[in-house]
Write a protein that holds these residues in place. Sequence first.
Motif, PDB file in Angstrom:
ATOM      1  N   GLY A   1      52.413   1.361 -22.835  1.00  0.00           N
ATOM      2  CA  GLY A   1      52.681   2.609 -22.145  1.00  0.00           C
ATOM      3  C   GLY A   1      52.075   2.588 -20.758  1.00  0.00           C
ATOM      4  N   ALA A   2      51.866   3.784 -20.183  1.00  0.00           N
ATOM      5  CA  ALA A   2      51.365   3.865 -18.818  1.00  0.00           C
ATOM      6  C   ALA A   2      49.832   3.825 -18.815  1.00  0.00           C
ATOM      7  CB  ALA A   2      51.834   5.167 -18.177  1.00  0.00           C
ATOM      8  N   GLY A   3      49.285   3.372 -17.670  1.00  0.00           N
ATOM      9  CA  GLY A   3      47.832   3.262 -17.522  1.00  0.00           C
ATOM     10  C   GLY A   3      47.189   4.609 -17.320  1.00  0.00           C
ATOM     11  N   PRO A   4      45.910   4.731 -16.985  1.00  0.00           N
ATOM     12  CA  PRO A   4      44.989   3.588 -16.853  1.00  0.00           C
ATOM     13  C   PRO A   4      44.483   3.070 -18.194  1.00  0.00           C
ATOM     14  CG  PRO A   4      43.833   5.639 -16.445  1.00  0.00           C
ATOM     15  CD  PRO A   4      45.273   5.998 -16.686  1.00  0.00           C
ATOM     16  N   PHE A   5      44.050   1.811 -18.158  1.00  0.00           N
ATOM     17  CA  PHE A   5      43.546   1.179 -19.371  1.00  0.00           C
ATOM     18  C   PHE A   5      42.082   0.829 -19.207  1.00  0.00           C
ATOM     19  CE2 PHE A   5      48.003  -0.089 -18.851  1.00  0.00           C
ATOM     20  CZ  PHE A   5      48.525   0.573 -19.940  1.00  0.00           C
ATOM     21  N   ALA A   6      41.357   0.976 -20.280  1.00  0.00           N
ATOM     22  CA  ALA A   6      39.978   0.477 -20.278  1.00  0.00           C
ATOM     23  C   ALA A   6      40.024  -1.027 -20.525  1.00  0.00           C
ATOM     24  CB  ALA A   6      39.175   1.166 -21.358  1.00  0.00           C
ATOM     25  N   ASP A   7      39.013  -1.733 -20.024  1.00  0.00           N
ATOM     26  CA  ASP A   7      38.969  -3.181 -20.214  1.00  0.00           C
ATOM     27  C   ASP A   7      38.525  -3.491 -21.635  1.00  0.00           C
ATOM     28  OD1 ASP A   7      38.669  -5.846 -20.062  1.00  0.00           O
ATOM     29  OD2 ASP A   7      37.418  -5.860 -18.261  1.00  0.00           O
ATOM     30  N   PRO A   8      39.354  -4.156 -22.437  1.00  0.00           N
ATOM     31  CA  PRO A   8      38.969  -4.395 -23.831  1.00  0.00           C
ATOM     32  C   PRO A   8      37.937  -5.505 -24.003  1.00  0.00           C
ATOM     33  CG  PRO A   8      41.115  -5.340 -23.412  1.00  0.00           C
ATOM     34  CD  PRO A   8      40.699  -4.662 -22.142  1.00  0.00           C
ATOM     35  N   LEU A   9      37.821  -6.399 -23.015  1.00  0.00           N
ATOM     36  CA  LEU A   9      36.977  -7.572 -23.244  1.00  0.00           C
ATOM     37  C   LEU A   9      35.487  -7.229 -23.404  1.00  0.00           C
ATOM     38  CD1 LEU A   9      37.397 -10.630 -23.615  1.00  0.00           C
ATOM     39  CD2 LEU A   9      36.498 -10.877 -21.313  1.00  0.00           C
ATOM     40  N   PRO A  10      34.898  -6.388 -22.517  1.00  0.00           N
ATOM     41  CA  PRO A  10      33.479  -6.047 -22.736  1.00  0.00           C
ATOM     42  C   PRO A  10      33.247  -5.399 -24.089  1.00  0.00           C
ATOM     43  CG  PRO A  10      34.113  -5.421 -20.534  1.00  0.00           C
ATOM     44  CD  PRO A  10      35.362  -5.843 -21.231  1.00  0.00           C
ATOM     45  N   GLN A  11      34.243  -4.682 -24.588  1.00  0.00           N
ATOM     46  CA  GLN A  11      34.081  -4.061 -25.907  1.00  0.00           C
ATOM     47  C   GLN A  11      33.974  -5.125 -26.993  1.00  0.00           C
ATOM     48  OE1 GLN A  11      36.988  -0.995 -26.472  1.00  0.00           O
ATOM     49  NE2 GLN A  11      36.770  -0.244 -24.387  1.00  0.00           N
ATOM     50  N   ALA A  12      34.778  -6.196 -26.809  1.00  0.00           N
ATOM     51  CA  ALA A  12      34.700  -7.292 -27.777  1.00  0.00           C
ATOM     52  C   ALA A  12      33.383  -8.042 -27.624  1.00  0.00           C
ATOM     53  CB  ALA A  12      35.878  -8.243 -27.576  1.00  0.00           C
ATOM     54  N   LEU A  13      32.970  -8.259 -26.359  1.00  0.00           N
ATOM     55  CA  LEU A  13      31.722  -8.984 -26.114  1.00  0.00           C
ATOM     56  C   LEU A  13      30.538  -8.231 -26.703  1.00  0.00           C
ATOM     57  CD1 LEU A  13      32.017 -10.131 -22.387  1.00  0.00           C
ATOM     58  CD2 LEU A  13      32.750 -11.329 -24.426  1.00  0.00           C
ATOM     59  N   VAL A  14      30.558  -6.900 -26.532  1.00  0.00           N
ATOM     60  CA  VAL A  14      29.393  -6.137 -26.955  1.00  0.00           C
ATOM     61  C   VAL A  14      29.273  -6.143 -28.476  1.00  0.00           C
ATOM     62  CG1 VAL A  14      30.270  -3.771 -27.150  1.00  0.00           C
ATOM     63  CG2 VAL A  14      28.022  -4.161 -26.225  1.00  0.00           C
ATOM     64  N   LEU A  15      30.415  -6.220 -29.170  1.00  0.00           N
ATOM     65  CA  LEU A  15      30.358  -6.308 -30.633  1.00  0.00           C
ATOM     66  C   LEU A  15      29.634  -7.574 -31.045  1.00  0.00           C
ATOM     67  CD1 LEU A  15      33.756  -5.109 -32.069  1.00  0.00           C
ATOM     68  CD2 LEU A  15      31.499  -4.169 -32.420  1.00  0.00           C
ATOM     69  N   THR A  16      30.015  -8.701 -30.402  1.00  0.00           N
ATOM     70  CA  THR A  16      29.350  -9.972 -30.704  1.00  0.00           C
ATOM     71  C   THR A  16      27.862  -9.874 -30.423  1.00  0.00           C
ATOM     72  OG1 THR A  16      31.373 -10.919 -29.831  1.00  0.00           O
ATOM     73  CG2 THR A  16      29.605 -12.437 -30.355  1.00  0.00           C
ATOM     74  N   ALA A  17      27.537  -9.272 -29.254  1.00  0.00           N
ATOM     75  CA  ALA A  17      26.122  -9.180 -28.871  1.00  0.00           C
ATOM     76  C   ALA A  17      25.354  -8.314 -29.860  1.00  0.00           C
ATOM     77  CB  ALA A  17      26.003  -8.623 -27.461  1.00  0.00           C
ATOM     78  N   ILE A  18      25.982  -7.230 -30.350  1.00  0.00           N
ATOM     79  CA  ILE A  18      25.301  -6.355 -31.314  1.00  0.00           C
ATOM     80  C   ILE A  18      24.990  -7.116 -32.595  1.00  0.00           C
ATOM     81  CG2 ILE A  18      25.636  -4.371 -32.832  1.00  0.00           C
ATOM     82  CD1 ILE A  18      27.188  -3.050 -30.524  1.00  0.00           C
ATOM     83  N   VAL A  19      25.992  -7.860 -33.079  1.00  0.00           N
ATOM     84  CA  VAL A  19      25.808  -8.582 -34.341  1.00  0.00           C
ATOM     85  C   VAL A  19      24.674  -9.591 -34.204  1.00  0.00           C
ATOM     86  CG1 VAL A  19      26.900 -10.187 -35.926  1.00  0.00           C
ATOM     87  CG2 VAL A  19      28.178  -8.253 -35.062  1.00  0.00           C
ATOM     88  N   ILE A  20      24.701 -10.357 -33.083  1.00  0.00           N
ATOM     89  CA  ILE A  20      23.669 -11.373 -32.885  1.00  0.00           C
ATOM     90  C   ILE A  20      22.302 -10.704 -32.735  1.00  0.00           C
ATOM     91  CG2 ILE A  20      22.832 -13.131 -31.290  1.00  0.00           C
ATOM     92  CD1 ILE A  20      25.714 -13.909 -30.784  1.00  0.00           C
ATOM     93  N   GLY A  21      22.258  -9.597 -31.980  1.00  0.00           N
ATOM     94  CA  GLY A  21      20.991  -8.906 -31.780  1.00  0.00           C
ATOM     95  C   GLY A  21      20.430  -8.375 -33.080  1.00  0.00           C
TER      96      GLY A  21
END
Lengths: 550, 126
Positions: B62-82
């Motif tokens: 659909g139409a924008g604006p879009f949030a950037d999905p990549l930091p959301q994925a990165l932060v999940l990984t960082a949370i799990v590791i932390g």
Amino acid sequence: MQTLLHEVMAHLPMLAVLLPSLTAVVLLLLGDHGGDSHGGHGHHRLLWSRRIALASVLLGLLMAALLVQQAATGELTVYRVGDWPAPYGIVLVVDRLSAMMLLLTSMVAVPVLWYATGGWDSHGRHFHALFQFQLMGLNGAFVTGDLFNLFVFFEVLLIASYVLMAHGHGRVRFRVGLHYVVLNLVASALFLIGVALLYAKTGTLNFADLAVRVPGVTGPDAALLQAGALLLLVVFGFKAALVPLSMWLPATYAAASAPVAALFAIMTKVGVYGIIRLHGVVFGADAGPSVFLVAPLLLPLALATCVVGVLGALAARTLERLVAWLTVASVGTVLVAVGLFTDAAWGAALYYMANSTLVVAGMFLLAELVAAQRGDAGARLEPASPVSQPVLLGLMMLLAGASAAGLPPLPGFIGKLMLLEASSAHTWQPAVWTVVLGVGFLSLIGLARAGSILFWHVRDEVPGTAAGASPKLIGATTALLAATVAMSVFAAPISAYTAAAARQLVDRESYARAVLGPQGIQTNTTRPYRFAPAVPAAPAAAPVAQEAGR
Amino acid sequence: MISMEFLVASGIGFVVACGIYLLLRGRSFTVVLGLSLLGYAVNVFIFAMGRLWSGAPPILEGAGPFADPLPQALVLTAIVIGFATTGFVIELALRSHHENGTDQVDGIEPGEDGEDRDEAERGPGR
């Protein structure tokens, strides 16, 4: 059969990571010896763990050798995980440097694991599984082509190393281990901040894509980008024990059990590898406003690392601390070569790095062999009972010491000679010559002092340990030292390979073409979060994926 | 009107400052707390690096604006590791307390002389 072999070859970069990880899972399923190392079910489990682990590291060595053979032709093996196109999916990239690091890891892992089966593996729980997880992290860090993925593999190898560090227990190990873990967790937090800053300013974490986009970041954006990169220098410098971040290393490595310390010899090289990949290549030549970002910092710090390392070695009161400080000095020498930022110096750096890793690993094992035969004195550098195998251990010590200090004809000498040659015409040449030669001389003094106390200045009246070391322990240590001698015998092909690896590293264009595909090389600075008509939408819009491993 | 960016940035800065203060304490428990706070701040920082959006979907449809999905994925990984590393460091701190008889990170109670230190220099008991 032929097709199967072909398939295996195509998936080699991934298999280098999968093999230790699957082995570790199998070892966990097999279970622990449960403290029962003599007879009974636990003993059987331990025997099988040893067999499986040894078979796995030998297979890993074979795979690493195949990858080196493949990389030696100059071919860049790009493995797209899940077949997603490059900047969107994670890629594993094997170039000459990665293949060489994989082979070096295996060459350290095989003798060290063999040594550990001589008894250390039964002094704590799950040694073999943790060892494999550590190898998985190391291999993954060396093959990945993605910065965040590098972080994940860093964590894998670190978590394994936290537990291995405390292997064998004892109050000192727990105390030093706590320091080690806390410092590494802080470093991990800084790593994440650095990665996030790089991503915020470039919109990518793929090394090839970063190298393409970093030159285009200018003005105030460049300042933040450089801040992120310098934070990552702190992180990699911490891992590599770059002064002033090296003070944790001697205590940690000296407190760890011998096979663990020997395996950790490769961990400092992960930091060096990170510096080469990110600061040497991405923030190296042609990086626009960020060109040679760390060059003014790296060389002085590396020279200081050499000096501090060798002074620590002179002041060391135990053999293990001496070796640990020599590790710092050798990493300093490698980073001096990296800091010169020329192809020739990098070739020298890689050659010297391979040699010093093997020597240091061998010396950690040797230190324990010597300590075990000196009764209560252990590794302390003070007159004590004579060792029961003075000729054998003395000769090994002489060989290792000569190579570490850089005496001809051993590879330490060849590496330093290449480094001195490469530094000619550099403004810092006088400092490099003075420090590298001075460090060689002082390490020689430190090692000679240690050797004469350990083997000549003995007190015969003090009872020692009558039994000699078992052939297995001697064999494993000799294997590591023999590998360094082999590096001297085959110096010509190996140095040709490392020189080619250095040239391949700075050839950013072919790297980007191989990873991103022909259409990937466009200085496209559109970032996903900025809504514009030209947003690179779903992966489907990207160039058609090439098949993995071609 | 204070902007959202200012609030988030100063919030992250405050949490980092608290984390670093606690990290520099002498007892392992406060050090663990400091590590946790630092980890939380870093997670929010990664998340904020995808820019602050409200009401923007991270899915390109659909139409924008879009949030950037990549930091959301990165932060999940960082949370799990932390999460995993925090669990580990707590266990290690407990073991260190058990072995050394003190929860000082150096293994020596303040005021005691450094006799243990010499023993430590010699390496683990053989």
